[in-house]
Design an enzyme around this catalytic site. Sequence first.
Site, PDB file in Angstrom:
ATOM      1  N   LYS A  79      10.193   2.198  22.924  1.00  0.00           N
ATOM      2  CA  LYS A  79       8.860   1.871  22.405  1.00  0.00           C
ATOM      3  C   LYS A  79       8.398   0.579  23.076  1.00  0.00           C
ATOM      4  O   LYS A  79       9.205  -0.342  23.270  1.00  0.00           O
ATOM      5  CB  LYS A  79       8.944   1.692  20.891  1.00  0.00           C
ATOM      6  CG  LYS A  79       7.604   1.403  20.225  1.00  0.00           C
ATOM      7  CD  LYS A  79       7.750   1.293  18.705  1.00  0.00           C
ATOM      8  CE  LYS A  79       6.415   1.099  18.015  1.00  0.00           C
ATOM      9  NZ  LYS A  79       6.542   1.063  16.537  1.00  0.00           N
ATOM     10  N   SER A 154       3.481   4.046  13.858  1.00  0.00           N
ATOM     11  CA  SER A 154       3.055   3.559  15.139  1.00  0.00           C
ATOM     12  C   SER A 154       3.927   4.027  16.300  1.00  0.00           C
ATOM     13  O   SER A 154       3.501   3.950  17.454  1.00  0.00           O
ATOM     14  CB  SER A 154       3.048   2.026  15.121  1.00  0.00           C
ATOM     15  OG  SER A 154       4.358   1.532  14.895  1.00  0.00           O
ATOM     16  N   SER A 178       6.832   3.590  10.398  1.00  0.00           N
ATOM     17  CA  SER A 178       6.507   3.974  11.767  1.00  0.00           C
ATOM     18  C   SER A 178       7.560   4.746  12.550  1.00  0.00           C
ATOM     19  O   SER A 178       7.299   5.143  13.695  1.00  0.00           O
ATOM     20  CB  SER A 178       6.132   2.733  12.576  1.00  0.00           C
ATOM     21  OG  SER A 178       4.827   2.365  12.262  1.00  0.00           O
TER      22      SER A 178
END
Length: 486
Positions: A79, A154, A178
């Site tokens: 990420k 997210s 997330s």
Amino acid sequence: MATELFHASVAQLSGMLARKEISSVELSQVFLDRIEQNRDLNVYLDVRPEVTLDQARAADERIARGEATALTGIPVAHKDLFVTRQWATTAASKMLEGYMSPFDATVVQNLDRAGMVCLGKVNCDEFAMGGGNENSAFGKVLNPWDKGCVPGGSSGGSAAAVAAGLAPVSTGTDTGGSVREPAVFTGTTGLKPTYGRPSRWGVIAFASSLDTPGILARTAEDCALVMNEMIEFDPKDSTCVDLPKEDFARYLNTDIKGMKIGIPRSWFAKGLDDELAASIEEVIRTYERMGAKIVDIELPTVDLGVPVYYVVACAEASSNLSRYDGVRYGYRADRYTDIQDMIKRSRSEALGAEPQRRIMIGTYVLSHGYYDAYYIKAQRVRRLIANELNGVCNEVDAIISPAATGPAYRFGEKSDPVSAYLSDLYTVPISLAGLPGIGLPCGIHSNGLPLGFQLVSARFTEAKLLGLAHRYQCETDWHKRFPAGY
Ligand code: GLN
């Protein structure tokens, strides 16, 4: 055995690499090609094939020397909230566009040390603020199950990467859901460990008392294999808990007969999609058939989770994001009159609407006169929620709950921030209590999108949680479904 390499689990790939049926260079090239062919999903923000292939060659040499771990040669996507030396790190913000970190995050370092091969950095909501990956400065990520739908957020890029076969496994971060929510929106398995278990060193800060690195994978077993290398006490993170090394795979084959699973039914009732509700009832029956004891539990304070979370998270974000001032990091406005004007313009021009909204909410709740009424009150209620959840988790082995109110929603459907915030009701209480949770698939909605649920357990019992999730995946095959065309 999966027919395609890009559908294989980490456990399967690990076996193939050990038996020399494939090299890490070949495997990495398969994923690099897939990434290139599926650019339209907007999953990757930075890919550098030469760096990836260098790492893969080093992994192959290590395997040849007989010094491999279970993860040596396995590709992983990070990420874009984890800082990396060899790939740009942006937190999906214009503020950090092109930023090269002088060091790797501890999680990145640990997986690198195990011999994992980095495929690049994946898209997310700006500074991890969001639940649909629609808040990235570099464009939204499409859900491979339906390109008109969000992949969750997210960690939307991390989830879409695994679902679309653009990585066998990825890292994510979970502050208020997330990792768990994108997992259930994409039919993948997403583990959020206990707060303080993985190191936050080198993770771009959003809300420091909640931020938790996690994993998105095809199976709970794969999460366990990655946890084994990712988790190690890190003195560089003052909230990292110093516990002895453990084998997170040790309960995978445990018998769940007699284990107690708590069902907070009155919590389920809050606006849950009917088909998701029915599939979670089926999950409960599956555990019952496997011998678990199902007990009803009440969680009266969890309804306060959303307001408490958005006060605490915004307060911490307003403080954490004050470092982006146009002086020390990233973007600086071209034209300004004095230093105040420079800071104001740099922040206004480079931060997106959602970070700006949260900075304003956070500054407000921390300001003189409102601090006691909002921030201190929220901290007190957070303690009540944490006490209640910790108490219940000490009496049962795990809790089953939804992780989202339904399957993935359509782009734009939750553009009103309040409706987006309200949809976090099932994940944020768990974060406020710092508990480990895992989101995993349990069905397919009549609209063709995956459905999933969440399992939660007591602090530092990830190994048991992974065992419970793995047993479910031994009985079902929802985690083996792939989106059509991928
Ligand atoms: N959806 C939540 C939010 O917008 C959770 C985000 C997260 O876990 N990073 O804050």
